[in-house]
Scaffold this motif. Structure first.
Motif, PDB file in Angstrom:
ATOM      1  N   ALA A  30       2.650 -10.513  -6.562  1.00  0.00           N
ATOM      2  CA  ALA A  30       1.087 -11.070  -5.699  1.00  0.00           C
ATOM      3  C   ALA A  30       0.279 -11.432  -7.023  1.00  0.00           C
ATOM      4  CB  ALA A  30       0.826 -10.189  -4.808  1.00  0.00           C
ATOM      5  N   SER A  31      -0.134 -10.616  -7.904  1.00  0.00           N
ATOM      6  CA  SER A  31      -0.704 -10.563  -8.718  1.00  0.00           C
ATOM      7  C   SER A  31      -0.716 -11.685  -9.746  1.00  0.00           C
ATOM      8  CB  SER A  31      -1.261  -9.216  -9.584  1.00  0.00           C
ATOM      9  OG  SER A  31      -0.084  -9.163 -10.553  1.00  0.00           O
ATOM     10  N   ARG A  32       0.570 -11.939 -10.077  1.00  0.00           N
ATOM     11  CA  ARG A  32       1.029 -13.040 -11.088  1.00  0.00           C
ATOM     12  C   ARG A  32       0.789 -14.493 -10.497  1.00  0.00           C
ATOM     13  NH1 ARG A  32       6.788 -12.297 -12.519  1.00  0.00           N
ATOM     14  NH2 ARG A  32       6.156 -10.104 -12.584  1.00  0.00           N
ATOM     15  N   ARG A  84     -12.772  -9.023 -11.459  1.00  0.00           N
ATOM     16  CA  ARG A  84     -14.345  -8.526 -12.157  1.00  0.00           C
ATOM     17  C   ARG A  84     -15.332  -9.096 -11.286  1.00  0.00           C
ATOM     18  NH1 ARG A  84     -11.512 -11.048 -15.819  1.00  0.00           N
ATOM     19  NH2 ARG A  84     -12.798 -13.243 -15.387  1.00  0.00           N
ATOM     20  N   PRO A  85     -16.436  -8.284 -11.123  1.00  0.00           N
ATOM     21  CA  PRO A  85     -17.706  -8.879 -10.539  1.00  0.00           C
ATOM     22  C   PRO A  85     -17.837 -10.531 -10.769  1.00  0.00           C
ATOM     23  CG  PRO A  85     -18.171  -7.081 -11.505  1.00  0.00           C
ATOM     24  CD  PRO A  85     -16.712  -7.302 -12.298  1.00  0.00           C
ATOM     25  N   GLY A  86     -17.915 -11.261  -9.753  1.00  0.00           N
ATOM     26  CA  GLY A  86     -18.522 -12.306  -9.680  1.00  0.00           C
ATOM     27  C   GLY A  86     -16.976 -13.378  -9.466  1.00  0.00           C
ATOM     28  N   SER A  87     -15.736 -12.742  -9.724  1.00  0.00           N
ATOM     29  CA  SER A  87     -14.647 -13.502  -9.624  1.00  0.00           C
ATOM     30  C   SER A  87     -14.171 -13.966  -8.255  1.00  0.00           C
ATOM     31  CB  SER A  87     -13.420 -12.625 -10.353  1.00  0.00           C
ATOM     32  OG  SER A  87     -13.278 -11.360  -9.286  1.00  0.00           O
ATOM     33  N   GLY A  88     -14.613 -13.250  -7.297  1.00  0.00           N
ATOM     34  CA  GLY A  88     -14.158 -13.524  -6.032  1.00  0.00           C
ATOM     35  C   GLY A  88     -12.972 -13.161  -5.512  1.00  0.00           C
ATOM     36  N   GLN A  89     -12.183 -12.430  -6.508  1.00  0.00           N
ATOM     37  CA  GLN A  89     -10.935 -12.210  -6.083  1.00  0.00           C
ATOM     38  C   GLN A  89     -10.839 -10.571  -5.785  1.00  0.00           C
ATOM     39  OE1 GLN A  89      -8.177 -12.743  -9.510  1.00  0.00           O
ATOM     40  NE2 GLN A  89      -7.665 -14.828  -8.800  1.00  0.00           N
ATOM     41  N   GLY A  90      -9.862 -10.608  -4.711  1.00  0.00           N
ATOM     42  CA  GLY A  90      -9.703  -9.141  -4.155  1.00  0.00           C
ATOM     43  C   GLY A  90      -8.264  -8.978  -3.991  1.00  0.00           C
ATOM     44  N   ILE A  91      -7.582  -7.610  -3.978  1.00  0.00           N
ATOM     45  CA  ILE A  91      -6.240  -7.392  -3.866  1.00  0.00           C
ATOM     46  C   ILE A  91      -6.086  -6.500  -2.795  1.00  0.00           C
ATOM     47  CG2 ILE A  91      -6.034  -5.686  -5.804  1.00  0.00           C
ATOM     48  CD1 ILE A  91      -3.450  -7.575  -6.768  1.00  0.00           C
ATOM     49  N   ALA A  92      -4.988  -6.341  -2.217  1.00  0.00           N
ATOM     50  CA  ALA A  92      -4.849  -5.093  -1.081  1.00  0.00           C
ATOM     51  C   ALA A  92      -3.146  -5.516  -1.000  1.00  0.00           C
ATOM     52  CB  ALA A  92      -5.390  -5.743   0.042  1.00  0.00           C
ATOM     53  N   CYS A 142      -1.328  -8.788  -1.459  1.00  0.00           N
ATOM     54  CA  CYS A 142      -2.005 -10.207  -1.133  1.00  0.00           C
ATOM     55  C   CYS A 142      -3.312 -10.161  -1.985  1.00  0.00           C
ATOM     56  CB  CYS A 142      -2.622 -10.292   0.283  1.00  0.00           C
ATOM     57  SG  CYS A 142      -3.744 -11.676   0.759  1.00  0.00           S
ATOM     58  N   VAL A 143      -3.463 -11.405  -2.811  1.00  0.00           N
ATOM     59  CA  VAL A 143      -4.550 -11.575  -3.411  1.00  0.00           C
ATOM     60  C   VAL A 143      -5.424 -12.667  -2.747  1.00  0.00           C
ATOM     61  CG1 VAL A 143      -5.337 -12.812  -5.580  1.00  0.00           C
ATOM     62  CG2 VAL A 143      -3.512 -11.216  -5.927  1.00  0.00           C
ATOM     63  N   ALA A 144      -6.480 -12.450  -2.513  1.00  0.00           N
ATOM     64  CA  ALA A 144      -7.598 -13.128  -1.799  1.00  0.00           C
ATOM     65  C   ALA A 144      -8.684 -13.788  -2.814  1.00  0.00           C
ATOM     66  CB  ALA A 144      -8.227 -12.465  -0.547  1.00  0.00           C
ATOM     67  N   GLN A 145      -9.009 -14.996  -2.298  1.00  0.00           N
ATOM     68  CA  GLN A 145     -10.191 -15.813  -3.159  1.00  0.00           C
ATOM     69  C   GLN A 145     -11.226 -16.025  -1.918  1.00  0.00           C
ATOM     70  OE1 GLN A 145      -9.947 -16.385  -6.747  1.00  0.00           O
ATOM     71  NE2 GLN A 145     -12.274 -16.771  -6.612  1.00  0.00           N
ATOM     72  N   LEU A 192      -5.263 -17.499  -0.076  1.00  0.00           N
ATOM     73  CA  LEU A 192      -4.597 -16.081   0.230  1.00  0.00           C
ATOM     74  C   LEU A 192      -3.235 -16.232  -0.576  1.00  0.00           C
ATOM     75  CD1 LEU A 192      -5.534 -15.436   3.974  1.00  0.00           C
ATOM     76  CD2 LEU A 192      -6.470 -14.146   1.713  1.00  0.00           C
ATOM     77  N   THR A 193      -3.020 -15.399  -1.205  1.00  0.00           N
ATOM     78  CA  THR A 193      -1.463 -15.284  -1.778  1.00  0.00           C
ATOM     79  C   THR A 193      -0.935 -14.101  -1.680  1.00  0.00           C
ATOM     80  OG1 THR A 193      -2.465 -16.636  -3.814  1.00  0.00           O
ATOM     81  CG2 THR A 193      -0.309 -15.826  -4.277  1.00  0.00           C
ATOM     82  N   ALA A 194       0.235 -14.241  -1.115  1.00  0.00           N
ATOM     83  CA  ALA A 194       0.884 -13.054  -0.558  1.00  0.00           C
ATOM     84  C   ALA A 194       2.319 -13.088  -1.421  1.00  0.00           C
ATOM     85  CB  ALA A 194       1.171 -12.970   0.788  1.00  0.00           C
ATOM     86  N   ALA A 195       2.890 -11.868  -1.644  1.00  0.00           N
ATOM     87  CA  ALA A 195       4.302 -11.614  -2.233  1.00  0.00           C
ATOM     88  C   ALA A 195       4.584 -10.595  -1.020  1.00  0.00           C
ATOM     89  CB  ALA A 195       4.147 -11.168  -3.365  1.00  0.00           C
TER      90      ALA A 195
END
Lengths: 774, 187
Positions: free
Chosen positions: A615-617, A625-633, A649-652, A665-668
């Protein structure tokens, strides 16, 4: 009471004929259980699937006609999840059929189609003793499920429950057709093959199934069905998301032209239409109404009152609903629910957590390690509504002591039994016609409308159709339970957690639902019965998949006045939010990349680690990073890691003028063997969007017992224009199939919350996010 | 008493003029493909074409529809051949199917008017709620429907309803027409 006595009592409770333990143990033997059961059950429980003229029936699971049409029994509710296609595909592949010759037929509840995995999973809800709840006895589960015609559709158990028996039935049918062909050709059966709807032999012209069924059905079924070496599967190919599926859904043509019949689309001669009013939450009983207001109203057929509702019956639903508005029904009871009361009740339960918690799971010695935790955070989740687009609907005809009932139910045998009891007839006198649901998300585990339509039909004496208004559907369907969690961790020298505790305050929602479902209790009685009791299923998924030495999961059973139930995503969508937001905070405290921080704890969970890495790839993870708007779970669901489903999942996301905006939303996903790739993809996509709706909306407050908002337009549900770009990647796996339906729901909200933190620096610890403003 | 044309047929509803068109269609005309989801114009499940415009039939009374041309999902093509219908099935942009007729009506009104509709056009023209989450496929499906409407592509994903067993047997070797047998010549 000792276990033996308890079992005996249960046996009496379910009212079964005496069966020797030994016989049943044979039936329950590990994987062979279904095989034996398949040959045993038809004698005890007749399949509702009957062969018509020109058809042969195999094992109560499928019929094959002389015309070559294969019809597969579907004992699960189709509510969009594609189970009809999946089960038909399983049979088609095992049989060696051409997909175009395969049809499906929903079947009414019967002991012939017990959902054993769900019965085992829900054992704590129907078997009220703890020894069974922990490790349900196969024998008992089978007895319960078969005798109760328990074929409920929930928790993604459809394939686990029915793939085995369907394959056996299909393999047996294939074997019988092969033997029929071999006999005709005077060759050995081993030299024959079956593919694309033909039995083939190198020296003869291939024979259609339809040409063989008459002879095949005269043969004895094989003692051991010769299963094909490989069950149905489709291999995910990276980058081939748009590839055409070999098994297109069979329910789509009728859905695209309006001819697919939902319960509210049934039309019967002389049928009339009913609308209904229920009391607000806290005022369940009908008090008074003004019947004179509809005297002489055109099109009115009747007014029916019950203890708990008022219904009007008319020539059109619109007239019936207008009549109800005019009659101004008032309800009475202990007191209309107010939001302040609900908040106070939950808060009080949470404050008393030290004294009232029950430990659901424990590893190592968490209490010692967490005597002085390094980090404690609190998270909150508001009640959320299901909002299937189809409101609760049912059609019925009552004549000569017999009720015909058309409805979409996830628990049809319970709905059937409740309808029978409501009008004092035997359950055998209720003919249940299963109809597809226009969405459910577990709202249709409830069966209140089955009781109502039975009473209305019996009283009005004509075929009648009940449709709840949208407001009634919001108000009378119990929402997902509110929850609050105190998460605590002890941080080791390297900044990683070494001890973890999740203490979740929430009502015992699954117990409560179980009392409505299995004991036919009213919402109030179900709450009273489950009051103060711990409920492991209400906090399922609360043990994180991370390698942490000392872990505790506690449930603090909250007593609140709001009836609650399950929702798509299950408890894992609640505990997943707590776990993954808390992990993100720990990573931030440790000044670490939240992806790498998690990876360091996944040494013992390789499948989960691979999902996270993928998912991260795929999501171009940049460190959050702060300001990136990316979160992972990430979320793992299932009873054992080997058979679990995994999603990362990586969310933007970011804040726009209209509030939070999720752009991608990117999910593996690793769900083991995938039977139908495009249906799995639909389920992950849809799950992520349902999760998005829970992250940013779907919440209700209560005013005077009424949920607010009362319009679905104000619930913050995503529309096409709000839909983020969605990328889904499946990881090939040989593990047991895991249902794809709920994973996306559970992972979306924490991924989005973490993305909003990365976007804004504000940690939102309440669902829906932004519900308290910024 | 309101008269209008529904799916090319003249219809007179013997109902009060303030009856929403939705309920006249469903309960009187038995055109149940048009769905009730909210009654307040929020969900779009009840969309029909009125004089070619996509409108929510729960918000239009039969009095207001007097004299107008109404098309419901049943009358859109009759044989599932509208490009939007074919593309929705081909892309599997359908799950439970309850919101589908409304989406098809919204999208078909757009494609009928502008087969070259852009992604932004599509998002603006399809405000319908779908709770199963078919959105990720919807833009793709409607763009594809546009290509079909522009004759740049053909799709045959959803067969016409009511195929005879004889015709089915001709297409699918595994099937046989039970009465005549597959070998027998027609006529």
């Amino acid at each position: 009471m000792d276990l033996r006595e308890e079992l005996k009592n249960l046996g009496e409770r379910v009212n079964l004929p005496a069966v020797s333990r030994r016989q049943l143990l044979v039936g329950a033997a590990a994987t062979g259980g279904l095989l034996v059961a398949w040959t045993l059950w038809p004698r005890n429980y007749r399949s509702p699937m009957l062969a018509e003229e020109g058809e042969a029936e195999f094992g109560g699971w499928l019929t094959i006609g002389r015309d070559g049409v294969v019809t597969v029994a579907i004992p699960q509710l189709e509510m969009g999840q594609g189970i009809t296609t999946l089960l038909a595909q399983v049979a088609a592949v095992e049989l060696g059929a051409d997909w175009r010759q395969v049809g499906a037929e929903p079947v009414p509840p019967s002991g012939h189609f017990p959902n054993l995995p769900l019965a085992a999973h829900w054992a704590p809800m129907w078997a009220n003793f703890p020894s069974l709840a922990d490790e349900p006895d196969d024998w008992l589960v089978e007895r319960f499920a078969a005798s109760h015609s328990f074929n409920a559709t929930a928790g993604g158990t459809g394939l686990a429950a029915y793939e085995g028996p369907l394959r056996i039935a299909a393999a047996s049918a294939r074997d019988m057709m092969v033997r029929a062909a071999a006999e005709r050709w005077e060759v050995s059966a081993e030299e024959c093959e079956v593919s694309e709807g033909f039995v083939r032999h190198s020296a003869h012209e291939a024979l259609r199934f339809g040409e063989l069924v008459d002879e095949a059905r005269e043969l004895d079924p094989p003692d051991l069905a010769p299963l094909r070496p490989q069950a149905a599967f489709e291999e995910p190919v990276f980058g081939e998301a748009d590839a055409q599926t070999s098994f297109p859904r069979i329910d789509l043509p009728s859905k695209v032209d309006g001819s697919h019949l939902f319960a509210g689309d049934i039309r019967l001669p002389g049928m009339v239409f009913a609308s209904i009013r229920h009391g607000p939450v806290g005022l369940p009983e009908l008090f008074r109404f003004d019947e004179s207001a509809v005297a002489g109203m055109r099109g009115i057929v009747g007014v029916i009152k019950s203890k708990r509702w008022l219904a009007a019956v008319a020539q059109s639903w619109w007239i019936a609903d207008q009549a109800l508005s005019r009659m101004r029904a008032h309800f009475t009871g202990p007191g209309a629910l107010e939001q302040a009361v609900l908040d106070t009740e939950l808060e009080r339960a949470s404050e008393q957590r030290e004294d009232n918690f029950e430990r659901i799971a424990e590893f190592g010695d968490p209490d010692t390690a967490l005597a002085q935790p390094s980090f404690v955070r609190r998270y909150d989740i508001a009640p959320a509504v299901h909002v299937p687009l189809e409101t609760a609907s049912a059609t019925a005809r009552y004549a000569d002591g017999r009720l015909e009932l058309w409805m979409a139910s996830q628990a049809p045998s319970a709905a059937q039994a409740a309808a029978a009891k409501a009008i004092g007839i035997s359950v055998d006198d209720v003919v249940f016609y299963p109809v597809a649901a226009g969405g459910s998300f577990d709202a249709r585990l409830e069966k209140q409308h089955a009781i109502e339509i039975a009473q209305i039909a019996a009283e009005i004496g004509r075929p009648v159709q009940l449709t709840w208004s949208r407001v009634q559907d919001l108000q009378a369907t119990p929402p997902r339970a509110p929850a609050t969690a105190e998460m605590a961790a002890r941080i080791g020298g390297d900044g990683q957690p070494v001890a973890w505790r999740a203490r979740v305050t929430t009502p015992p929602a699954m117990r409560e639902m179980g009392h409505r479902l299995f004991d036919n209790l009213t919402p109030e009685a179900a709450r009273a019965e489950s009051r103060g009791k711990a409920d492991p299923l209400a906090v399922a998924g609360g043990v994180p998949p991370y390698g942490i030495a000392d872990v505790a999961l506690d449930h603090v059973p909250a007593s609140i006045r709001l009836p609650v139930t399950r929702m798509r995503g299950g408890a894992e969508a609640i505990t997943g939010f707590f776990t993954e937001c808390f992990m993100d905070e720990l990573a931030f405290e440790a000044k670490r990349d939240p992806f790498l921080y998690r990876m360091a704890l996944l040494g013992g969970a390789p499948r989960m680690a691979e999902c996270l890495r993928r998912a991260s790839r795929l999501g171009d993870w940049d460190g959050g990073r702060p300001g990136s708007g990316q979160g992972i779970a990430m979320v793992r669901m299932g009873d054992t890691p080997e058979n679990a489903g995994h999603i990362a999942c990586v969310a933007q996301a970011g804040l726009g003028s209209g509030g939070a905006r999720v752009t991608k939303l990117t999910a593996a996903v690793d769900i083991g063997r995938i039977v139908n790739l495009d249906i799995a993809r639909q389920q992950i996509e849809g799950g992520l969007i349902f999760g998005l709706s829970l992250a940013l909306g779907s919440a209700v407050r209560f005013e005077n017992g009424h949920p607010v908002p009362r319009n679905i337009g104000d619930l913050g549900l995503p529309r096409l224009a709000d839909c983020p770009e969605i990328v889904v990647d499946f990881i090939p796996s040989e593990a047991e199939p895991f249902d794809a339906g709920e994973l996306g729901v559970a992972v979306a909200a924490p991924a989005i919350a973490n993305a909003l933190f990365a976007a804004t620096g504000l940690r939102m610890r309440r669902l829906p996010l932004l519900s308290e403003g910024l | 008493m309101s008269r209008m044309t529904v799916n090319d047929r003249p219809v007179e509803f013997l109902m009060d003029d303030d009856t929403p068109l939705l309920w006249a269609l469903r309960d009187a005309a038995n055109l149940t493909g048009t769905k009730y989801g909210c009654g307040t114009g929020d969900c779009g499940s009840c969309m029909v074409h009125i004089d070619g415009e996509p409108l929510r039939s729960c918000l239009v009374t039969i009095g207001e529809a007097e004299g107008r041309f109404v098309t419901t999902i049943e009358g859109l093509s009759g044989d599932r051949s509208h490009p939007v219908q074919q593309a929705m099935v081909a892309e599997q942009a359908i799950q439970c199917g309850f919101c589908t007729p409304g989406i098809v009506m919204a999208a078909s009104a757009l494609i009928n008017r502008n087969p070259s509709a852009s992604e932004a056009d599509i998002k603006a023209a399809v405000p319908n709620l779908c709770r199963c989450g078919v959105y990720p496929r919807l833009v793709r499906a409607i763009e594809r429907a546009g290509r079909v409407a522009r004759r740049q592509e053909r799709i045959s994903a959803a067969p016409a309803p009511g195929i005879s067993s004889k015709d089915a047997a001709r297409e699918v070797p595994a099937l046989a027409s039970p009465n005549t047998g597959p070998e027998e010549n027609e006529d």
